[in-house]
Design a protein around this motif. Structure first.
Motif, PDB file in Angstrom:
ATOM      1  N   ALA A  12       4.941  10.519 -36.815  1.00  0.00           N
ATOM      2  CA  ALA A  12       4.550   9.176 -36.381  1.00  0.00           C
ATOM      3  C   ALA A  12       5.568   8.152 -36.829  1.00  0.00           C
ATOM      4  O   ALA A  12       5.923   7.235 -36.085  1.00  0.00           O
ATOM      5  N   VAL A  13       6.075   8.295 -38.046  1.00  0.00           N
ATOM      6  CA  VAL A  13       7.071   7.351 -38.561  1.00  0.00           C
ATOM      7  C   VAL A  13       8.404   7.544 -37.853  1.00  0.00           C
ATOM      8  O   VAL A  13       9.099   6.588 -37.546  1.00  0.00           O
ATOM      9  N   ALA A  14       8.762   8.774 -37.524  1.00  0.00           N
ATOM     10  CA  ALA A  14      10.064   9.060 -36.922  1.00  0.00           C
ATOM     11  C   ALA A  14      10.087   8.832 -35.418  1.00  0.00           C
ATOM     12  O   ALA A  14      11.144   8.787 -34.823  1.00  0.00           O
ATOM     13  N   SER A  15       8.936   8.688 -34.797  1.00  0.00           N
ATOM     14  CA  SER A  15       8.897   8.494 -33.351  1.00  0.00           C
ATOM     15  C   SER A  15       9.556   7.181 -32.971  1.00  0.00           C
ATOM     16  O   SER A  15       9.357   6.172 -33.640  1.00  0.00           O
ATOM     17  N   PRO A  16      10.321   7.176 -31.894  1.00  0.00           N
ATOM     18  CA  PRO A  16      10.960   5.924 -31.483  1.00  0.00           C
ATOM     19  C   PRO A  16       9.911   4.901 -31.049  1.00  0.00           C
ATOM     20  O   PRO A  16       8.958   5.230 -30.363  1.00  0.00           O
ATOM     21  N   ALA A  17      10.119   3.682 -31.473  1.00  0.00           N
ATOM     22  CA  ALA A  17       9.223   2.595 -31.087  1.00  0.00           C
ATOM     23  C   ALA A  17       9.655   2.055 -29.730  1.00  0.00           C
ATOM     24  O   ALA A  17      10.834   2.102 -29.385  1.00  0.00           O
ATOM     25  N   PRO A  18       8.720   1.560 -28.952  1.00  0.00           N
ATOM     26  CA  PRO A  18       9.118   0.965 -27.674  1.00  0.00           C
ATOM     27  C   PRO A  18      10.003  -0.259 -27.910  1.00  0.00           C
ATOM     28  O   PRO A  18       9.825  -0.985 -28.885  1.00  0.00           O
ATOM     29  N   ALA A  19      10.953  -0.435 -27.024  1.00  0.00           N
ATOM     30  CA  ALA A  19      11.863  -1.576 -27.148  1.00  0.00           C
ATOM     31  C   ALA A  19      11.114  -2.869 -26.865  1.00  0.00           C
ATOM     32  O   ALA A  19      10.283  -2.936 -25.975  1.00  0.00           O
ATOM     33  N   LEU A  20      11.418  -3.865 -27.644  1.00  0.00           N
ATOM     34  CA  LEU A  20      10.806  -5.170 -27.460  1.00  0.00           C
ATOM     35  C   LEU A  20      11.823  -6.077 -26.792  1.00  0.00           C
ATOM     36  O   LEU A  20      12.961  -6.186 -27.231  1.00  0.00           O
ATOM     37  N   MET A  21      11.422  -6.707 -25.713  1.00  0.00           N
ATOM     38  CA  MET A  21      12.308  -7.624 -25.027  1.00  0.00           C
ATOM     39  C   MET A  21      11.631  -8.992 -24.975  1.00  0.00           C
ATOM     40  O   MET A  21      10.499  -9.105 -24.532  1.00  0.00           O
ATOM     41  N   VAL A  22      12.335  -9.979 -25.447  1.00  0.00           N
ATOM     42  CA  VAL A  22      11.831 -11.345 -25.418  1.00  0.00           C
ATOM     43  C   VAL A  22      12.255 -11.974 -24.101  1.00  0.00           C
ATOM     44  O   VAL A  22      13.427 -11.925 -23.728  1.00  0.00           O
ATOM     45  N   GLU A  23      11.290 -12.551 -23.400  1.00  0.00           N
ATOM     46  CA  GLU A  23      11.615 -13.178 -22.119  1.00  0.00           C
ATOM     47  C   GLU A  23      12.414 -14.455 -22.348  1.00  0.00           C
ATOM     48  O   GLU A  23      12.083 -15.271 -23.201  1.00  0.00           O
ATOM     49  N   VAL A  24      13.497 -14.593 -21.592  1.00  0.00           N
ATOM     50  CA  VAL A  24      14.383 -15.747 -21.694  1.00  0.00           C
ATOM     51  C   VAL A  24      14.006 -16.728 -20.577  1.00  0.00           C
ATOM     52  O   VAL A  24      14.039 -16.361 -19.401  1.00  0.00           O
ATOM     53  N   PRO A  25      13.673 -17.971 -20.928  1.00  0.00           N
ATOM     54  CA  PRO A  25      13.359 -18.960 -19.882  1.00  0.00           C
ATOM     55  C   PRO A  25      14.573 -19.178 -18.967  1.00  0.00           C
ATOM     56  O   PRO A  25      15.721 -19.079 -19.404  1.00  0.00           O
ATOM     57  N   LEU A  26      14.311 -19.481 -17.709  1.00  0.00           N
ATOM     58  CA  LEU A  26      15.384 -19.635 -16.730  1.00  0.00           C
ATOM     59  C   LEU A  26      16.416 -20.662 -17.159  1.00  0.00           C
ATOM     60  O   LEU A  26      17.623 -20.423 -17.033  1.00  0.00           O
ATOM     61  N   ASP A  27      15.987 -21.796 -17.695  1.00  0.00           N
ATOM     62  CA  ASP A  27      16.974 -22.808 -18.096  1.00  0.00           C
ATOM     63  C   ASP A  27      17.902 -22.277 -19.181  1.00  0.00           C
ATOM     64  O   ASP A  27      19.100 -22.537 -19.171  1.00  0.00           O
ATOM     65  N   ARG A  28      17.379 -21.488 -20.107  1.00  0.00           N
ATOM     66  CA  ARG A  28      18.223 -20.920 -21.160  1.00  0.00           C
ATOM     67  C   ARG A  28      19.119 -19.815 -20.606  1.00  0.00           C
ATOM     68  O   ARG A  28      20.264 -19.666 -21.041  1.00  0.00           O
ATOM     69  N   LEU A  29      18.606 -19.043 -19.656  1.00  0.00           N
ATOM     70  CA  LEU A  29      19.423 -18.014 -19.017  1.00  0.00           C
ATOM     71  C   LEU A  29      20.631 -18.664 -18.334  1.00  0.00           C
ATOM     72  O   LEU A  29      21.756 -18.196 -18.461  1.00  0.00           O
ATOM     73  N   ILE A  30      20.393 -19.766 -17.656  1.00  0.00           N
ATOM     74  CA  ILE A  30      21.468 -20.478 -16.949  1.00  0.00           C
ATOM     75  C   ILE A  30      22.489 -21.035 -17.939  1.00  0.00           C
ATOM     76  O   ILE A  30      23.693 -20.807 -17.802  1.00  0.00           O
ATOM     77  N   THR A  31      22.021 -21.778 -18.936  1.00  0.00           N
ATOM     78  CA  THR A  31      22.949 -22.449 -19.850  1.00  0.00           C
ATOM     79  C   THR A  31      23.670 -21.484 -20.793  1.00  0.00           C
ATOM     80  O   THR A  31      24.740 -21.814 -21.306  1.00  0.00           O
ATOM     81  N   SER A  32      23.129 -20.280 -20.994  1.00  0.00           N
ATOM     82  CA  SER A  32      23.801 -19.301 -21.868  1.00  0.00           C
ATOM     83  C   SER A  32      24.720 -18.364 -21.090  1.00  0.00           C
ATOM     84  O   SER A  32      25.380 -17.510 -21.682  1.00  0.00           O
ATOM     85  N   SER A  33      24.790 -18.520 -19.778  1.00  0.00           N
ATOM     86  CA  SER A  33      25.643 -17.657 -18.958  1.00  0.00           C
ATOM     87  C   SER A  33      27.027 -18.272 -18.782  1.00  0.00           C
ATOM     88  O   SER A  33      27.164 -19.484 -18.651  1.00  0.00           O
ATOM     89  N   ASP A  34      28.043 -17.410 -18.780  1.00  0.00           N
ATOM     90  CA  ASP A  34      29.413 -17.859 -18.559  1.00  0.00           C
ATOM     91  C   ASP A  34      29.747 -17.962 -17.072  1.00  0.00           C
ATOM     92  O   ASP A  34      30.681 -18.648 -16.694  1.00  0.00           O
ATOM     93  N   ALA A  35      28.978 -17.262 -16.251  1.00  0.00           N
ATOM     94  CA  ALA A  35      29.172 -17.318 -14.793  1.00  0.00           C
ATOM     95  C   ALA A  35      27.846 -16.978 -14.122  1.00  0.00           C
ATOM     96  O   ALA A  35      27.048 -16.212 -14.660  1.00  0.00           O
ATOM     97  N   VAL A  36      27.642 -17.581 -12.961  1.00  0.00           N
ATOM     98  CA  VAL A  36      26.485 -17.257 -12.116  1.00  0.00           C
ATOM     99  C   VAL A  36      27.024 -17.083 -10.707  1.00  0.00           C
ATOM    100  O   VAL A  36      27.706 -17.972 -10.192  1.00  0.00           O
ATOM    101  N   VAL A  37      26.739 -15.916 -10.119  1.00  0.00           N
ATOM    102  CA  VAL A  37      27.280 -15.605  -8.805  1.00  0.00           C
ATOM    103  C   VAL A  37      26.222 -14.989  -7.901  1.00  0.00           C
ATOM    104  O   VAL A  37      25.250 -14.406  -8.365  1.00  0.00           O
ATOM    105  N   ARG A  38      26.463 -15.155  -6.613  1.00  0.00           N
ATOM    106  CA  ARG A  38      25.736 -14.369  -5.613  1.00  0.00           C
ATOM    107  C   ARG A  38      26.726 -13.304  -5.187  1.00  0.00           C
ATOM    108  O   ARG A  38      27.866 -13.615  -4.809  1.00  0.00           O
ATOM    109  N   ALA A  39      26.316 -12.048  -5.278  1.00  0.00           N
ATOM    110  CA  ALA A  39      27.247 -10.951  -5.020  1.00  0.00           C
ATOM    111  C   ALA A  39      26.560  -9.809  -4.287  1.00  0.00           C
ATOM    112  O   ALA A  39      25.339  -9.661  -4.347  1.00  0.00           O
ATOM    113  N   LYS A  40      27.375  -9.003  -3.621  1.00  0.00           N
ATOM    114  CA  LYS A  40      26.873  -7.838  -2.898  1.00  0.00           C
ATOM    115  C   LYS A  40      27.419  -6.571  -3.553  1.00  0.00           C
ATOM    116  O   LYS A  40      28.609  -6.484  -3.863  1.00  0.00           O
TER     117      LYS A  40
END
Length: 160
Positions: A12-40
């Motif tokens: 039980a102690v050695a079992s991998p724990a599920p990854a925790l991901m903190v949701e990033v608000p859209l405004d912070r995602l935008i301002t913390s990005s070095d580039a934003v593109v529309r791409a194919k």
């Protein structure tokens, strides 16, 4: 009996724990990005890493619009994401963005220490374009024009 309980406790102690991901608000995602593109997505190539420990996929993209940063329209960009399929073996890394051939995306990109780009905030930094709407990682849907205007507004105020 005590050994069995001890063995179970150790597992039980050695079992991998599920990854925790903190949701990033859209405004912070935008301002913390070095580039934003529309791409194919124009190509996907999965391969084993040099040490044969995992599979990575090189995602080749054609930049269709550059909303922030210095990537030129028409430029080719290659991103590397964890996971993929080689032969009959597939690996999926939790929270990594998944790409499909021909897919149109909006990507929020962050520079790495070795001057490469990666998707900012893993799967949160990838939106799929469906006509005049985008779909995010939690299946939230909104107009593409609204996302573009939000990015433009926040990056212009950031760059002043």
């Amino acid at each position: 009996m005590k050994r069995a309980i001890l063995a179970l406790a150790m597992l039980a102690v050695a079992s991998p724990a599920p990854a925790l991901m903190v949701e990033v608000p859209l405004d912070r995602l935008i301002t913390s990005s070095d580039a934003v593109v529309r791409a194919k997505v124009t190509g996907l190539e999965s391969r084993w890493t040099a040490d044969q420990s995992t599979i990575v996929t090189d995602v080749t993209l054609s930049i269709e619009e550059s909303w922030a940063g210095d990537l030129a329209v028409g430029a080719r960009l290659v991103l590397q994401v964890e996971g993929g399929e080689v032969g009959d073996i597939g690996i999926r890394s939790e929270h990594q963005p998944v790409f499909s051939p021909g897919e149109e995306t909006v990507l929020f990109l962050k520079a790495t220490s070795n001057a490469r780009l990666r998707v900012n905030a893993v799967e949160q930094g990838k939106y799929t374009v469906l006509g005049d709407h985008v779909v995010g990682f939690r299946q939230q849907t909104f107009p593409l024009a609204t996302l573009r205007a939000t990015v433009n507004g926040l990056t212009k105020s950031r760059d002043r």
